[in-house]
Design a protein around this motif. Structure first.
Motif, PDB file in Angstrom:
ATOM      1  N   ASP A  97       0.839  -1.197   0.000  1.00  0.00           N
ATOM      2  CA  ASP A  97       0.000   0.000   0.000  1.00  0.00           C
ATOM      3  C   ASP A  97       0.870   1.242   0.000  1.00  0.00           C
ATOM      4  OD1 ASP A  97      -2.622   0.313  -0.257  1.00  0.00           O
ATOM      5  OD2 ASP A  97      -3.149  -0.035   1.859  1.00  0.00           O
ATOM      6  N   LEU A  98       0.968   1.919  -1.114  1.00  0.00           N
ATOM      7  CA  LEU A  98       1.777   3.141  -1.164  1.00  0.00           C
ATOM      8  C   LEU A  98       0.890   4.340  -0.839  1.00  0.00           C
ATOM      9  CD1 LEU A  98       3.888   2.443  -4.380  1.00  0.00           C
ATOM     10  CD2 LEU A  98       4.556   2.154  -2.004  1.00  0.00           C
ATOM     11  N   PRO A  99       1.481   5.422  -0.339  1.00  0.00           N
ATOM     12  CA  PRO A  99       0.648   6.596  -0.046  1.00  0.00           C
ATOM     13  C   PRO A  99       0.035   7.170  -1.310  1.00  0.00           C
ATOM     14  CG  PRO A  99       2.979   7.102   0.211  1.00  0.00           C
ATOM     15  CD  PRO A  99       2.888   5.630  -0.017  1.00  0.00           C
TER      16      PRO A  99
END
Ligand code: GLY
Ligand code: MN
Ligand code: MN
Length: 490
Positions: A481-483
Motif C-alpha cells: 500500500d503506497l501513499p
C-alpha cells in the motif's frame, strides 16, 4: 598461550571452505557465459567461413537519447556471441586461416577494443581495455582500438571479406579511434570507398561480401548450445513468474504502466538486466495494436482484457511471452470464444513441433484453424479472411535478439522458437459489434528437442480455466500500500 597445531589447521580449513567470503564480496553474477563458450563460437564460425576469407564484426554504436544522455548501451549480438564484450568502439576480425605477422608470430583472430581512460571511467564505468580483454575474456590477440589504423593486414589477398554493410548511423565522437574512425579506417583498408553509398545498392566490389555473413551467423545462432539454453530457460522462467504475479495482482483501476512495472519488477528481482524489447501492455482496444508500447491508459476497466507481451533479458538472452487475461478475473462468453480459438491454433501448432517440421507447416496449420474458427463464429464470411484479424506470423527464433537469427526452414534440435497466434478485432470491424475490441495473443517459447518439444514457458497458465484459477490467488502486492498522492503532488 600457544595454540595447538590442530586448532590452527581447522581454522585454515574453515577459511578455505568459506571461499574467503569475508575478504572478497561478490561483485557480479557468477553465471555469465564463460570465455570458453565465446571461444568455441569463434571456432564454430571459423569452420563455416568460406576458403581464404575473413569475417569482420563491429560493435554497436552508442545511441543518443537527448542532449548529453545516451540510451543504455546494447552490444551487437553477433559481437557479444563471439566475444562476450559489452563495450562500444570495437572491431573483431576472425580469419579462416592462420595469419603471420612480420615478426613471424601467428594468429587467426584479432580484436580491437576501447582503451582504458581513468577520467571517462569515473563518469561512465569501468572498461576492460586490451589487457582486461586478454585476461577476462581470454582473447589473447587483443589491442586497443587506436592500433587498428596502423595494423598491417593485407586485405587484398582474401577471396572474401565478409561483413554487414554500414547503416550510416554512427556519430563521430571526436576521439581518433571511436567506432566512426574504425569504420572509416576499415573502408580505406579494404577499398570500400569513402562516400556514403551503401554497398547493397551496387554490385559487389572486389572481394567485399555483405551477403553471406548473415546466413552463416544464423546457422550458428539458431541452434542453441547448453550454456545458452541455461540462460534462455532462466529468462523465460522469470518472464512467466511476471505473468503469474500479474494474474494474481490484476484488478480494475490499475494502470497499464503499473502492470508493466509489476512485470519488470519481477524481472529485476530475479537478476534480469533489461527487457528484451519494449514491454507491451494493452487493455481493451489497445490490445489490437500489435506492438502497443505507449502503455498509458491510467485506469483499466473491469470489462476489459489486458494483452501483455513482455520478455526478460537475462545475461543477453531474451524471452518473449504473451498472456491475455480478463481484468475482473472471468472471461466473458465472447472473450472465451476468441481465446479458445487462439488457444486451439497455438496448442495444435505446438503439438506438431519436432525436428524436420517446417515453420511454413506450423504457420499454415495455425492459419487454417483460425480461418475455420472465425468462419464458424460468423466473424468472417469465407475461410480465407483470417488475415483481417490474424495479420502476423506465427513463429520466430528467440535468443540474443527477440527476433533472433536462425534458419526459417525445417526445425532442428535445440532451436528455441515462439508460437504466437492472435486474433484482434478492432471497433467498427465488419462483424457483430459484440466482438469489437477483443484482442487475444498467446505466446509461448518452445525448445525443439530430439523428437519433440519442451514448452519453456509452461509456468504461466494458458487455458481460460487455469488463468481464472490463478487470478483467484492472493497477491503479495495486495499488501503493498503506497501513499496516495495529495494535491500538489499529483
Ligand atoms: N514481442 C514481439 C513479438 O512477439 O514478436
Ligand atoms: Mn514473438
Ligand atoms: Mn511477443
Amino acid at each position: 598461550m600457544k595454540r595447538p597445531k590442530t586448532f590452527i589447521f581447522s581454522i585454515l580449513i574453515t577459511i578455505l571452505l568459506s571461499g574467503f567470503s569475508f575478504s572478497q564480496a561478490q561483485e557480479t553474477p557468477t553465471d555469465y557465459l564463460k570465455p570458453e563458450f565465446h571461444k568455441n563460437r569463434r571456432e564454430a564460425l571459423r569452420a563455416k567461413l568460406p576458403e581464404n576469407s575473413v569475417a569482420v564484426f563491429f560493435a554497436n554504436p552508442v545511441r543518443n537519447r537527448a542532449n548529453d544522455v545516451d540510451f543504455v548501451y546494447h552490444q551487437d549480438p553477433d559481437l557479444f556471441y563471439l566475444t562476450g564484450y559489452k563495450e562500444p568502439h570495437a572491431v573483431l576480425l576472425v580469419f579462416k586461416d592462420e595469419q603471420t605477422n612480420p615478426d613471424g608470430t601467428r594468429y587467426n583472430e584479432i580484436f580491437f577494443v576501447q582503451e582504458r581512460n581513468a577520467r571517462a571511467e569515473m563518469w561512465t564505468g569501468r572498461r576492460l581495455g586490451d589487457k582486461g580483454v586478454q585476461e577476462k575474456l581470454g582473447i589473447l590477440n587483443s589491442f586497443n582500438n587506436s592500433a587498428f589504423k596502423a595494423y598491417d593486414i593485407d586485405f587484398g589477398k582474401f577471396d572474401k571479406i565478409l561483413f554487414y554493410d554500414f547503416k550510416n548511423d554512427v556519430r563521430d565522437t571526436g576521439s581518433p579511434s571511436d567506432l566512426f574512425d574504425l569504420i572509416s579506417q576499415f573502408k580505406t583498408k579494404v577499398g570500400y570507398g569513402t562516400d556514403n553509398t551503401s554497398l547493397s545498392t551496387e554490385l559487389p566490389k572486389n572481394n567485399l561480401n555483405i551477403r553471406e555473413l548473415n546466413s552463416i551467423m544464423a546457422s550458428l545462432r539458431g541452434i542453441k548450445t547448453p550454456e545458452e539454453l541455461e540462460l534462455l530457460r532462466k529468462a523465460v522462467f522469470i518472464s512467466t513468474v511476471g505473468q503469474v504475479e500479474v494474474m494474481k495482482a490484476m484488478k480494475p483501476g490499475l494502470s497499464e504502466t503499473e502492470i508493466q512495472g509489476i512485470h519488470e519488477f519481477v524481472f529485476k528481482k530475479y537478476g534480469s538486466e533489461y527487457e528484451g524489447y519494449p514491454s507491451i501492455v494493452g487493455a481493451g482496444h489497445n490490445g489490437c495494436i500489435l506492438h502497443y508500447i505507449d502503455n498509458h491508459k491510467p485506469h483499466i476497466e473491469s470489462t476489459e482484457m489486458v494483452l501483455m507481451d513482455l520478455g526478460a533479458e537475462y545475461h543477453g538472452y531474451t524471452a518473449d511471452v504473451t498472456r491475455t487475461i480478463p481484468v475482473d478475473g472471468k472471461f466473458s462468453p465472447e472473450e472465451k470464444a476468441i481465446y479458445d480459438l487462439v488457444y486451439k491454433a497455438q496448442e495444435e501448432a505446438i503439438q506438431m513441433i519436432k525436428p524436420g517440421v517446417t515453420f511454413q507447416q506450423l504457420g499454415a496449420h495455425a492459419k487454417k484453424v483460425i480461418n475455420e474458427g472465425l468462419a464458424e463464429l460468423g466473424i468472417i464470411n469465407t475461410k480465407d479472411e483470417r488475415h483481417l484479424y490474424f495479420p502476423h506470423g506465427l513463429s520466430h527464433h528467440i535468443g540474443l535478439d527477440v527476433h533472433d537469427k536462425g534458419s526459417r526452414g525445417a526445425l532442428e534440435e535445440n532451436m528455441v522458437i515462439t508460437i504466437e497466434p492472435g486474433i484482434y478485432i478492432p471497433a467498427n470491424s465488419k462483424c457483430n459489434p459484440k466482438w469489437w475490441n477483443i484482442a487475444v495473443r498467446i505466446e509461448d517459447d518452445i525448445l525443439v528437442t530430439k523428437d519433440g518439444f519442451e514448452n519453456l514457458s509452461y509456468y504461466a497458465p494458458r487455458t481460460t480455466e487455469a488463468i481464472e484459477k490463478m487470478m483467484r490467488q492472493k497477491s503479495p502486492l495486495d499488501k503493498f500500500d503506497l501513499p496516495a498522492l495529495k494535491k500538489g503532488q499529483e
